[in-house]
Write a protein that holds these residues in place. Structure first.
Motif, short mmCIF file in Angstrom:
data_model
loop_
_atom_site.label_atom_id
_atom_site.label_comp_id
_atom_site.label_asym_id
_atom_site.label_seq_id
_atom_site.Cartn_x
_atom_site.Cartn_y
_atom_site.Cartn_z
N PHE A 53 38.26 28.15 31.27
CA PHE A 53 36.92 27.63 31.52
C PHE A 53 36.25 27.38 30.19
CE2 PHE A 53 37.63 30.11 35.46
CZ PHE A 53 37.44 29.09 36.37
N LEU A 92 32.68 27.33 28.48
CA LEU A 92 31.33 27.80 28.76
C LEU A 92 30.34 27.00 27.92
CD1 LEU A 92 32.05 31.64 28.88
CD2 LEU A 92 32.15 29.98 30.72
N LEU A 105 37.30 30.18 27.70
CA LEU A 105 37.66 31.44 28.35
C LEU A 105 39.01 31.25 29.06
CD1 LEU A 105 36.43 34.28 29.18
CD2 LEU A 105 35.66 33.14 31.26
N VAL A 155 41.83 31.98 31.46
CA VAL A 155 41.86 32.84 32.65
C VAL A 155 43.27 32.94 33.24
CG1 VAL A 155 40.94 33.16 34.98
CG2 VAL A 155 39.43 32.45 33.16
N PRO A 157 42.92 44.05 37.66
CA PRO A 157 41.52 44.40 37.48
C PRO A 157 40.59 43.20 37.68
CG PRO A 157 42.83 45.00 35.54
CD PRO A 157 43.70 44.18 36.43
N SER A 158 39.33 43.51 37.86
CA SER A 158 38.31 42.50 38.07
C SER A 158 38.25 41.52 36.89
CB SER A 158 36.97 43.22 38.21
OG SER A 158 35.95 42.31 38.42
N GLY A 159 38.07 40.25 37.22
CA GLY A 159 37.86 39.24 36.17
C GLY A 159 39.13 38.69 35.56
N ARG A 160 40.29 38.97 36.14
CA ARG A 160 41.56 38.51 35.54
C ARG A 160 42.06 37.20 36.11
NH1 ARG A 160 43.10 43.24 32.81
NH2 ARG A 160 41.14 43.51 31.73
N GLY A 161 41.32 36.60 37.04
CA GLY A 161 41.70 35.25 37.47
C GLY A 161 42.36 35.17 38.85
N LYS A 162 42.29 36.24 39.64
CA LYS A 162 42.92 36.21 40.96
C LYS A 162 42.24 35.17 41.87
CE LYS A 162 42.00 40.58 41.69
NZ LYS A 162 41.17 40.83 40.47
N SER A 163 40.92 35.26 41.94
CA SER A 163 40.20 34.29 42.80
C SER A 163 40.31 32.88 42.23
CB SER A 163 38.72 34.67 42.92
OG SER A 163 38.58 35.91 43.56
N THR A 164 40.37 32.79 40.90
CA THR A 164 40.51 31.46 40.29
C THR A 164 41.81 30.81 40.74
OG1 THR A 164 39.21 32.15 38.38
CG2 THR A 164 40.67 30.26 38.06
N TYR A 201 39.43 24.07 42.19
CA TYR A 201 39.50 23.98 40.74
C TYR A 201 40.79 23.25 40.37
CZ TYR A 201 36.07 27.85 40.16
OH TYR A 201 34.97 28.65 40.17
N GLU A 221 40.11 38.90 49.60
CA GLU A 221 39.45 40.13 50.04
C GLU A 221 38.88 39.99 51.46
OE1 GLU A 221 37.07 42.16 47.22
OE2 GLU A 221 37.93 41.03 45.55
N HIS A 238 41.73 44.51 47.87
CA HIS A 238 41.41 45.69 47.07
C HIS A 238 41.75 46.97 47.83
CE1 HIS A 238 38.70 43.72 43.82
NE2 HIS A 238 39.99 43.55 43.64
N1 LIG Z 1 33.46 28.33 37.52
C1 LIG Z 1 33.58 29.18 36.50
N2 LIG Z 1 33.02 28.92 35.28
C2 LIG Z 1 33.15 29.77 34.24
N3 LIG Z 1 33.82 30.95 34.31
C3 LIG Z 1 34.37 31.26 35.49
C4 LIG Z 1 34.27 30.42 36.63
N4 LIG Z 1 34.93 31.01 37.67
C5 LIG Z 1 35.40 32.17 37.18
N5 LIG Z 1 35.07 32.33 35.88
C6 LIG Z 1 35.43 33.45 35.03
O1 LIG Z 1 36.85 33.60 35.09
C7 LIG Z 1 37.20 34.97 35.08
C8 LIG Z 1 38.09 35.26 36.27
O2 LIG Z 1 37.31 35.21 37.46
P1 LIG Z 1 37.93 35.49 38.90
O3 LIG Z 1 36.83 35.31 39.89
O4 LIG Z 1 39.13 34.64 39.06
O5 LIG Z 1 38.36 37.01 38.76
P2 LIG Z 1 39.03 38.01 39.81
O6 LIG Z 1 40.34 38.45 39.22
O7 LIG Z 1 39.06 37.35 41.16
O8 LIG Z 1 38.02 39.23 39.79
P3 LIG Z 1 37.48 40.20 41.01
O9 LIG Z 1 38.57 41.20 41.25
O10 LIG Z 1 36.27 40.82 40.41
O11 LIG Z 1 37.16 39.33 42.18
C9 LIG Z 1 35.90 35.76 35.06
O12 LIG Z 1 35.67 36.19 33.74
C10 LIG Z 1 34.86 34.76 35.50
O13 LIG Z 1 33.62 35.01 34.91
#
Ligand SMILES: Nc1ncnc2c1ncn2[C@@H]1O[C@H](COP(=O)(O)OP(=O)(O)OP(=O)(O)O)[C@@H](O)[C@H]1O
Ligand SMILES: [Mg+2]
Length: 245
Positions: A14, A16, A24, A26, A45-52, A61, A196, A228
């Motif tokens: 991403f 920013l 960033l 991901v 862990p949270s923020g590692r890109g699973k939902s991405t 995306y 989730e 989770h």
């Molecule tokens: N549209 C976006 N623009 C900028 N950054 C983004 C965007 N979507 C996600 N991110 C960033 O990408 C990283 C991964 O986000 P993601 O939602 O994929 O994490 P996750 O592994 O699903 O976390 P969680 O377990 O908390 O749901 C995070 O740091 C988030 O801030």
């Protein structure tokens, strides 16, 4: 046997813009395969890109590099990373289902129709050639059949019947999540994406969702899930992909 889903070296970063164009990273070359009837859990862990990754698979995306191969119902392989938007929309109607953590709903649409609509959309993607455009009898019959299936599923998910005719905007978190699950699972999708799905559910409803995911696998869906809750993950996942630092 070809996998239903084959992700090869998916990369995503991403930019920013509010932070001087800071990059960033991901997804850093993620690869995975999911066969029909199999469930792969994305763990980390949270923020590692699973939902991405889920959003890339649903076409929300774009990836920067890599391929996201989906084997369609007709046997053709299509790279979701390069598919035209209208192809992605057609796949969403019939072959890819996504249960996000948050409910997406049109204002004023009753919960029952939000769920039934999934079946009607899939049917309308495949219109009958000799249908009379002025005769709405087949549509009414299809609508009633879809509503009946939606009622059965909402009842299984213990959503009180008094709520079925109401728009879900004012529902509790767990009630909205169950409408979302019903919408995602009513159609036998080839690829089922679950982000989730049980986060706001009590133990009894978590068990229903476990059963529904197992039934989807038995029907041949390939499932990618983020759970989770370890009990749910252990109950449905065949393999896990770790998203580590
Ligand atoms: N549209 C976006 N623009 C900028 N950054 C983004 C965007 N979507 C996600 N991110 C960033 O990408 C990283 C991964 O986000 P993601 O939602 O994929 O994490 P996750 O592994 O699903 O976390 P969680 O377990 O908390 O749901 C995070 O740091 C988030 O801030
Ligand atoms: Mg997430």
């Amino acid at each position: 046997m070809k996998p239903v889903l084959e992700v090869e070296g998916a990369r995503k970063r991403f930019t920013l813009h509010l932070r001087d164009g800071l990059q960033l990273p991901v997804l850093d070359g993620v690869s995975l395969r999911v066969n029909a009837g199999e469930c792969v859990a994305l763990v980390g862990p949270s923020g590692r890109g699973k939902s991405t990754l889920m959003k890339c698979l649903y076409g929300s995306y774009a990836v920067d590099a890599g391929a996201l191969w989906l084997q369609r119902e007709d046997g053709e392989r299509i790279d979701l990373a390069r598919a035209a938007p209208r192809e992605v929309l057609a796949l969403r109607r019939r072959e890819i289902a996504y249960v996000s953590q948050f409910l997406w709903a049109l204002p004023r649409q009753p919960a029952l129709d939000l769920v039934a609509e999934r079946l009607l959309d899939a049917k309308s993607a495949d219109p009958e050639a000799d249908a009379d455009p002025l005769d709405d009898t087949p549509y009414r019959a299809a609508l009633e059949a879809a509503r009946e299936q939606a009622r059965t599923l909402l009842a299984r998910l213990n959503l009180p019947a008094g709520l079925w005719g109401l728009p879900p905007a004012t529902f509790s978190g767990g009630e909205q999540q169950r409408v979302n699950i019903a919408r995602g699972l009513i159609l036998p999708a080839r690829l089922l994406l679950l982000d989730e799905p049980t986060a706001s559910l009590d133990a009894a409803n978590r068990r229903v969702v476990i059963e529904l995911i197992r039934e989807a696998k038995a029907r041949g869906s390939a499932v990618v899930g983020i759970f989770h809750d370890e009990e749910v993950r252990d109950a449905v996942a065949d393999r896990r992909i770790d998203f580590c630092a």
